[in-house]
Design an enzyme around this catalytic site. Structure first.
Site, mmCIF file in Angstrom:
data_model
loop_
_atom_site.group_PDB
_atom_site.id
_atom_site.type_symbol
_atom_site.label_atom_id
_atom_site.label_comp_id
_atom_site.label_asym_id
_atom_site.label_seq_id
_atom_site.Cartn_x
_atom_site.Cartn_y
_atom_site.Cartn_z
ATOM 1 N N SER A 1 7.244 -9.943 -29.034
ATOM 2 C CA SER A 1 7.092 -11.553 -27.819
ATOM 3 C C SER A 1 8.681 -11.921 -27.204
ATOM 4 O O SER A 1 8.501 -12.737 -25.969
ATOM 5 C CB SER A 1 7.407 -12.594 -28.521
ATOM 6 N N TYR B 1 1.353 -21.578 -29.988
ATOM 7 C CA TYR B 1 2.148 -19.736 -29.700
ATOM 8 C C TYR B 1 0.490 -18.690 -29.216
ATOM 9 O O TYR B 1 -0.791 -18.638 -29.984
ATOM 10 C CB TYR B 1 2.759 -19.797 -30.942
ATOM 11 N N SER B 2 0.805 -18.634 -28.494
ATOM 12 C CA SER B 2 -0.885 -18.163 -27.876
ATOM 13 C C SER B 2 -0.449 -16.595 -26.872
ATOM 14 O O SER B 2 -0.230 -17.318 -25.706
ATOM 15 C CB SER B 2 -2.060 -18.554 -27.460
ATOM 16 N N ASN B 3 -0.932 -15.585 -27.690
ATOM 17 C CA ASN B 3 -0.644 -14.737 -26.439
ATOM 18 C C ASN B 3 -1.192 -14.312 -25.264
ATOM 19 O O ASN B 3 -1.188 -13.511 -24.415
ATOM 20 C CB ASN B 3 -0.544 -13.357 -27.714
ATOM 21 N N GLY C 1 10.263 -12.076 -31.189
ATOM 22 C CA GLY C 1 8.935 -10.796 -31.178
ATOM 23 C C GLY C 1 8.995 -9.576 -32.745
ATOM 24 O O GLY C 1 9.805 -10.153 -32.625
#
Length: 402
Positions: free
Chosen positions: A91, A187-189, A351
């Site tokens: 990330s 939090y979201s990809n 990340g």
């Protein structure tokens, strides 16, 4: 990618792994300054506690660069680690993608107030209520596609299917949103895959081309590139990553991950599997960058010093919202985290992708940089290894800030 693995392992249900014996690996020959005994010792303690390997780089801005690489002996048959190795950045990728998006804002190609629907028509429900700013700072409410069971099988390598960015978003939005747009933080990809598609739509160019033209080539980042589609990372010069095997990983997984989840890969010693070339198609704009500690330090310096963005947009990037209550020392900006440490405030990101955990930070001016890159995620969920890694990160940040 980031799995939100809690940095305080005592809060996880954990199972002890048998620590394997370790032996120090010589620091790369081209380092510019001998590492302080304390940092070198702490790095070795991370490996002694069971982590397969760790890279540390500290630049205090006064010409003294510390570079350390340590690895467990059993990993040497795969690769001999050096501080200059490439690493899957997870990330941390989001900071680079956010930089590209903000450059497009500076060029008036997109606006932070643009609704997602303007660029990705019909792809995201309620897209008229979600803005680019909400995607950038994780206030959109969109479900994190990584925790969709089908995507999770690919993320862990159990399924070799190549996912497209649009398929990843579809996997995210088939779950109910976490909250109404702008009403909270989660939090979201999914947010960053959407941003990658928006950058492509606004420019007519592929995201990897945009990153190359706008960041890696101008900064001379020769070890840095985005893994796209079904491609696997180029393994030459790439540190190998490892995760606990199926027999050991269950109690180390965070709450909500389905029972039976395990990483695919060739079996290795000490109860690990090699995840270096695991299915990378679930990452892309959310976590697909390959880089090195040196390259990423150059990027962080350029970003925080104002070389890559106008001052007004760098200020926007550093305008933060509170992260979840379990991370009271962290606030999230536009692809950039503000982190309060025992020695002061730093900026950067962390990340995680299978086999790789990285923390990269700089001071507010970009003059000083630090990276701690560890070749496992869930190996650090073991309390002894997690505590050793946290001690190393804290000490490295303190050394950076002097």
């Amino acid at each position: 990618m980031k799995l939100k693995l809690n940095p305080f392992p005592a809060l996880l249900a954990v199972m002890a792994l048998t620590a394997c014996g370790t032996q120090a690996v010589p620091v790369s020959a081209d380092q510019t300054h001998a590492p302080p005994t304390s940092l070198a010792t702490l790095a070795q303690q991370v490996v002694d506690a069971g982590a397969p390997g760790v890279i540390v780089r500290v630049d205090d801005g006064r010409g003294k660069v510390v570079e350390i690489a340590r690895q467990a002996p059993w990993t040497r048959a795969d690769h001999t680690m050096a501080a200059s190795d490439r690493f899957r950045m997870g990330s941390n990728t989001k900071t680079m993608v956010a930089t590209v998006v903000l450059q497009l804002v500076a060029e008036h190609r997109v606006r932070l107030t643009d609704p997602v629907e303007k660029w990705l028509t019909g792809l995201i429900p309620n897209g008229n209520a979600i803005t680019l700013r909400m995607l950038l700072n994780h206030t959109s409410g969109l479900f994190n596609y990584t925790f969709d069971p089908e995507v999770l099988r690919a993320f862990t390598g159990q399924d070799t299917r190549a996912w497209t960015p649009r398929e990843l978003i579809a996997a995210g939005v088939r779950h109910d949103p976490m909250f109404a747009p702008g009403a909270g933080y989660s939090y979201s990809n999914t947010n960053y895959v959407a941003l990658g598609l928006i950058a492509e739509k606004a420019t007519g160019r592929h995201l990897d081309d945009l990153i190359r033209a706008r960041i890696t080539r101008p900064l001379g980042l020769t070890d840095t590139y985005l893994v796209t589609g079904a491609d696997t990372p180029r393994t030459r010069g790439l540190a190998h990553g490892y995760e606990p095997d199926a027999a050991r990983i269950g109690p180390l997984l965070p709450p909500g991950v389905p029972a039976g989840t395990a990483f695919a890969g060739p079996a290795r010693a000490a109860g690990y599997v090699d995840t270096t070339t695991i299915n990378a198609s679930t990452e892309w704009a959310a976590g697909g960058m390959i880089s090195s500690a040196r390259d990423w330090a150059r990027f962080d310096r350029a970003l925080l010093s104002g070389r890559l963005l106008p001052a007004a947009l760098l200020k926007e990037m550093r305008t933060t919202v509170a992260e979840e209550t379990e991370f009271p020392n962290r606030r999230y900006g536009l692809g950039l985290e503000q982190v309060t440490t025992p020695c002061g405030t730093v900026w950067g990101h962390n990340g995680q992708v299978p086999g790789y955990s990285g923390e990269t930070y700089t001071d507010a001016t970009g003059r000083r940089t630090v990276a701690v890159l560890t070749t496992t995620i869930f190996g650090l969920a073991v309390p002894k290894a997690g505590a050793a890694n946290k001690a190393l990160v804290d000490a490295a940040v303190c050394a950076m800030l002097d």
